[in-house]
Each structure stands twice: as structure tokens, then as C-alpha cells.
Motif scaffolding. Structure first.
Motif, PDB file in Angstrom:
ATOM      1  N   LEU A  10      -3.076  15.077 -23.645  1.00 47.07           N
ATOM      2  CA  LEU A  10      -2.504  16.393 -23.934  1.00 47.07           C
ATOM      3  C   LEU A  10      -1.486  16.623 -22.821  1.00 47.07           C
ATOM      4  O   LEU A  10      -1.841  16.671 -21.649  1.00 47.07           O
ATOM      5  CB  LEU A  10      -3.595  17.465 -23.943  1.00 47.07           C
ATOM      6  N   VAL A  11      -0.222  16.699 -23.225  1.00 46.84           N
ATOM      7  CA  VAL A  11       0.878  16.681 -22.263  1.00 46.84           C
ATOM      8  C   VAL A  11       1.560  18.048 -22.258  1.00 46.84           C
ATOM      9  O   VAL A  11       1.961  18.535 -23.319  1.00 46.84           O
ATOM     10  CB  VAL A  11       1.906  15.594 -22.657  1.00 46.84           C
ATOM     11  N   GLY A  12       1.697  18.656 -21.099  1.00 46.44           N
ATOM     12  CA  GLY A  12       2.376  19.949 -21.001  1.00 46.44           C
ATOM     13  C   GLY A  12       3.839  19.757 -20.632  1.00 46.44           C
ATOM     14  O   GLY A  12       4.680  19.462 -21.471  1.00 46.44           O
ATOM     15  N   GLY A  13       4.148  19.892 -19.336  1.00 48.82           N
ATOM     16  CA  GLY A  13       5.539  19.864 -18.869  1.00 48.82           C
ATOM     17  C   GLY A  13       6.349  18.687 -19.395  1.00 48.82           C
ATOM     18  O   GLY A  13       7.490  18.865 -19.854  1.00 48.82           O
ATOM     19  N   ASN A  72       1.940  19.966 -25.697  1.00 52.87           N
ATOM     20  CA  ASN A  72       1.703  21.418 -25.631  1.00 52.87           C
ATOM     21  C   ASN A  72       2.921  22.072 -24.983  1.00 52.87           C
ATOM     22  O   ASN A  72       3.108  21.985 -23.774  1.00 52.87           O
ATOM     23  CB  ASN A  72       0.432  21.678 -24.800  1.00 52.87           C
ATOM     24  N   GLU A  84      -9.180  18.422 -19.278  1.00 53.86           N
ATOM     25  CA  GLU A  84      -8.027  18.848 -18.497  1.00 53.86           C
ATOM     26  C   GLU A  84      -8.490  19.485 -17.195  1.00 53.86           C
ATOM     27  O   GLU A  84      -8.792  20.702 -17.161  1.00 53.86           O
ATOM     28  CB  GLU A  84      -7.203  19.875 -19.277  1.00 53.86           C
ATOM     29  N   GLY A  91      -5.683  15.414 -19.991  1.00 54.58           N
ATOM     30  CA  GLY A  91      -4.488  16.235 -19.764  1.00 54.58           C
ATOM     31  C   GLY A  91      -4.424  16.711 -18.327  1.00 54.58           C
ATOM     32  O   GLY A  91      -5.449  17.041 -17.717  1.00 54.58           O
ATOM     33  N   GLY A  92      -3.218  16.738 -17.780  1.00 56.98           N
ATOM     34  CA  GLY A  92      -3.008  17.203 -16.404  1.00 56.98           C
ATOM     35  C   GLY A  92      -2.014  16.302 -15.716  1.00 56.98           C
ATOM     36  O   GLY A  92      -2.361  15.216 -15.255  1.00 56.98           O
ATOM     37  N   SER A  93      -0.729  16.738 -15.711  1.00 57.23           N
ATOM     38  CA  SER A  93       0.345  15.994 -15.045  1.00 57.23           C
ATOM     39  C   SER A  93       0.528  14.575 -15.584  1.00 57.23           C
ATOM     40  O   SER A  93       0.813  13.641 -14.820  1.00 57.23           O
ATOM     41  CB  SER A  93       0.123  15.989 -13.521  1.00 57.23           C
ATOM     42  N   VAL A  94       0.357  14.421 -16.901  1.00 59.40           N
ATOM     43  CA  VAL A  94       0.644  13.117 -17.522  1.00 59.40           C
ATOM     44  C   VAL A  94       2.156  12.939 -17.594  1.00 59.40           C
ATOM     45  O   VAL A  94       2.895  13.850 -17.933  1.00 59.40           O
ATOM     46  CB  VAL A  94       0.023  13.027 -18.939  1.00 59.40           C
ATOM     47  N   ALA A 114      -5.227  19.752 -11.989  1.00 58.91           N
ATOM     48  CA  ALA A 114      -4.200  18.740 -12.306  1.00 58.91           C
ATOM     49  C   ALA A 114      -3.096  19.296 -13.197  1.00 58.91           C
ATOM     50  O   ALA A 114      -2.017  18.700 -13.304  1.00 58.91           O
ATOM     51  CB  ALA A 114      -4.862  17.538 -12.990  1.00 58.91           C
ATOM     52  N   ILE A 115      -3.365  20.443 -13.845  1.00 58.94           N
ATOM     53  CA  ILE A 115      -2.387  20.982 -14.804  1.00 58.94           C
ATOM     54  C   ILE A 115      -1.184  21.554 -14.055  1.00 58.94           C
ATOM     55  O   ILE A 115      -1.318  22.439 -13.211  1.00 58.94           O
ATOM     56  CB  ILE A 115      -3.036  22.058 -15.698  1.00 58.94           C
ATOM     57  N   GLY A 116      -0.025  21.005 -14.377  1.00 58.37           N
ATOM     58  CA  GLY A 116       1.228  21.495 -13.808  1.00 58.37           C
ATOM     59  C   GLY A 116       1.375  21.267 -12.311  1.00 58.37           C
ATOM     60  O   GLY A 116       2.322  21.759 -11.702  1.00 58.37           O
ATOM     61  N   GLU A 143      -5.337  27.965 -19.510  1.00 59.32           N
ATOM     62  CA  GLU A 143      -4.457  29.140 -19.344  1.00 59.32           C
ATOM     63  C   GLU A 143      -4.933  30.301 -20.222  1.00 59.32           C
ATOM     64  O   GLU A 143      -4.794  31.471 -19.848  1.00 59.32           O
ATOM     65  CB  GLU A 143      -3.005  28.741 -19.644  1.00 59.32           C
ATOM     66  N   LYS A 162       3.519  25.132 -24.584  1.00 52.89           N
ATOM     67  CA  LYS A 162       3.200  26.422 -23.954  1.00 52.89           C
ATOM     68  C   LYS A 162       4.219  27.470 -24.424  1.00 52.89           C
ATOM     69  O   LYS A 162       4.653  27.422 -25.571  1.00 52.89           O
ATOM     70  CB  LYS A 162       3.159  26.285 -22.432  1.00 52.89           C
ATOM     71  N   HIS A 171      -7.779  26.354 -23.937  1.00 55.13           N
ATOM     72  CA  HIS A 171      -6.917  25.871 -22.854  1.00 55.13           C
ATOM     73  C   HIS A 171      -7.193  26.707 -21.603  1.00 55.13           C
ATOM     74  O   HIS A 171      -7.448  27.910 -21.696  1.00 55.13           O
ATOM     75  CB  HIS A 171      -5.451  25.980 -23.274  1.00 55.13           C
TER      76      HIS A 171
HETATM   77  C1  PEP Z   1      -1.441  21.354 -20.264  1.00 55.12           C
HETATM   78  O1  PEP Z   1      -1.016  22.474 -20.069  1.00 55.12           O
HETATM   79  O2  PEP Z   1      -2.217  21.145 -21.212  1.00 55.12           O
HETATM   80  C2  PEP Z   1      -1.015  20.288 -19.371  1.00 55.12           C
HETATM   81  C3  PEP Z   1      -1.704  19.196 -19.357  1.00 55.12           C
HETATM   82  O3  PEP Z   1       0.097  20.547 -18.576  1.00 55.12           O
HETATM   83  P1  PEP Z   1       0.869  19.498 -17.640  1.00 55.12           P
HETATM   84  O4  PEP Z   1       1.008  18.205 -18.426  1.00 55.12           O
HETATM   85  O5  PEP Z   1       2.175  20.137 -17.358  1.00 55.12           O
HETATM   86  O6  PEP Z   1       0.027  19.284 -16.427  1.00 55.12           O
END
Ligand code: PEP
Length: 264
Positions: free
Chosen positions: A239-242, A12, A174, A218-221, A178-180, A106, A14, A104
Motif C-alpha cells: 500500500l503506497v502513499g507518497g 493511496n 502499516e 505499507g510505509g515509505s515504499v 513508517a508512513i510518510g 490517518e 490520500k 488507515h
Molecule cells: C499510506 O499512507 O498508506 C502510506 C503507506 O504512505 P507512504 O507510502 O507515503 O508512507
């Protein structure tokens, strides 16, 4: 990780990378995975760029036969008409999107999307043969008050009641805290909630649907924690963000089967 469910690693992006940057990124990711002899039948990879990048990403993936699915980060609950700024699932399907993220945290926070809206968007995705990735998760306050599973289970139940057992969907657990944040759930925490979500699917849509449905965490993977998460039986991907914005980190996450060891 259950063998019947093909693991899904979803990136993701973003609101990052414009359409030119997206082309450079996807090319580099393709080269990195080719060099690493990545086998696409073992792990499915899906990319979620901003709307404005989708056409560029589609063109590049098709031109270079890259082993990536792609989708959008949101869609409208409506199909067409007077909804300024919204994007229809029809348009996403026309761009060959396979997936769309819905609910999501956000979007829930920035656009006041509640469970009814997330359910309507999930239905819109299904109407256009897009696979919704339905995001659920508790805030730090929810965790403190109710424990981890209650809120995600309630959120998912509302969406499942609007869908049918034959619909194809993915669930992403998620935790909002834990997200970001750099602080991922432990593999056991992630697995416990994923198991509760699978049980919810079984109750609403039957055990066959529950067994077939992929539940992502998902969350800081990162590359450093993906292997231990993927070893848990109810976690079917991430689900991977950053970390999905860094070619070398994301390519290492995709190649988690190479670093799953007995002690992870
Ligand atoms: C996300 O926004 O879906 C997410 C999991 O972000 P992050 O991996 O950066 O925590």
C-alpha cells in the motif's frame, strides 16, 4: 512472495489530486505501463483516489480499458440515511469500486476511528461486495513498549471476529512510524509481522483463508525498496502513499518483478 497470491500494488492518493488532475495522472500511468509492456496478470494494480475523483477515474479506466482496479479510501458503516458527509458502500459499488481502504492510521488518528468502527466499516464493505483493505499497525511508542506485532495482531483480531472465513479481504500492515517518514520497515521486520498476521487469520478463520489472503506492507515504499520487500514470503504487495503520486516512481514499483534480483 507466495505464488498462489497475486501481488497487489495499491496507490493511496490520500487528499491529493482533484478530478482533472486524476484524469491526467491515470492516463500517464496507463501510457507508462503500456510502454514498459506491463503484464496485468503478474501484478494487480489498484488506485485509491479521493471520493470526488472516483467517477472520472471509473470513466477513464472503462473508456480506455486500462488494467487498473480502483476503490475508495473510506466508507460509512451505514448504508443510507441521516449521516451528513458520509459515503455509503452502496454508492461505491454503483461506481464499480472493487476495494475500499478501512482503518488507515490517518482515519484512526484524525477521526478517532477505533477497532469497533473499523470492524463495522469492514462489515459494511463486505455487505456491498467491496473488498476491504484492513489497515493495522503500531505507533513508534507501541513498538518501543510492545514490539512490532502485538498491536497489529490485536487490531486485526477485532476485525476478523466481525467477519466470516468466506469473506474476501486484504490486510495492510502499516507501521505508523513508517508512513510518510521515509523510513520503511526492513523486509525482515515487515515479513515477521505479516507472518504473525497470517497466523492470526489462520487461528480465527482457518488455514485456507490465511493462505489465500493477501497481506500488504505499507510505509515509505519506493521503487528502491519494493523488490526486497516482495522477496519475503508473507509480503504479498504494497500500500503506497507518497510514491503513488509520481507516475514514474509508481510505475517502477508496479514493475517490481523486473528488478527482483537474487541479492535484493
Ligand atoms: C499510506 O499512507 O498508506 C502510506 C503507506 O504512505 P507512504 O507510502 O507515503 O508512507
Amino acid at each position: 512472495m507466495a505464488t498462489l497470491r497475486c501481488p497487489l500494488i495499491a496507490g493511496n492518493w490520500k487528499m491529493n489530486l482533484d478530478h482533472l488532475q486524476s484524469i491526467a495522472f491515470v492516463q500517464k500511468l496507463g501510457w507508462a505501463l503500456k510502454d514498459a509492456k506491463y503484464v496485468e496478470s503478474n501484478v494487480e494494480v489498484a488506485l485509491f483516489p479521493p471520493f470526488t475523483d472516483l467517477r472520472s477515474v471509473q470513466t477513464l479506466i472503462n473508456a480506455d480499458s486500462l488494467p487498473f482496479a480502483f476503490g475508495a479510501q473510506d466508507l460509512s458503516m451505514f448504508d443510507d440515511g441521516a449521516h451528513t458527509g458520509d459515503i455509503s458502500g452502496l454508492f461505491l459499488k454503483a461506481l464499480e469500486c472493487s476495494y475500499v481502504i478501512v482503518g488507515h492510521s490517518e482515519r484512526r488518528a484524525d477521526h478517532s476511528e477505533d477497532d469497533a468502527i473499523v470492524a463495522a466499516k469492514s462489515r459494511a464493505a463486505i455487505r456491498h461486495s467491496l473488498v476491504p483493505i484492513v489497515c493495522v499497525g503500531e505507533t513508534a511508542e507501541d513498538l518501543e513498549t510492545h514490539g512490532a506485532a502485538k498491536i497489529p495482531v490485536e487490531q486485526l483480531t477485532k476485525v476478523l471476529e466481525a467477519l466470516d472465513a468466506k469473506d474476501n479481504y486484504v490486510v495492510a500492515y502499516e507501521p505508523v512510524w513508517a508512513i510518510g517518514s521515509g523510513q520503511a520497515a526492513t523486509p525482515d521486520q515487515a515479513n515477521d509481522v505479516a507472518a504473525a498476521l497470517r497466523e492470526t487469520i489462520a487461528q480465527v478463520h482457518g488455514s485456507e483463508r490465511a493462505e489465500a489472503t493477501r497481506i500488504l506492507y505499507g510505509g515509505s515504499v519506493k521503487a528502491a525498496n519494493i523488490a526486497s520487500l516482495m522477496k519475503r514470503p508473507d509480503v504479498d504487495g504494497a500500500l503506497v502513499g507518497g510514491a503513488s503520486l509520481d507516475v514514474s516512481e509508481f510505475s517502477s514499483i508496479i514493475q517490481f518483478p523486473k528488478h527482483v534480483t537474487l541479492d535484493s
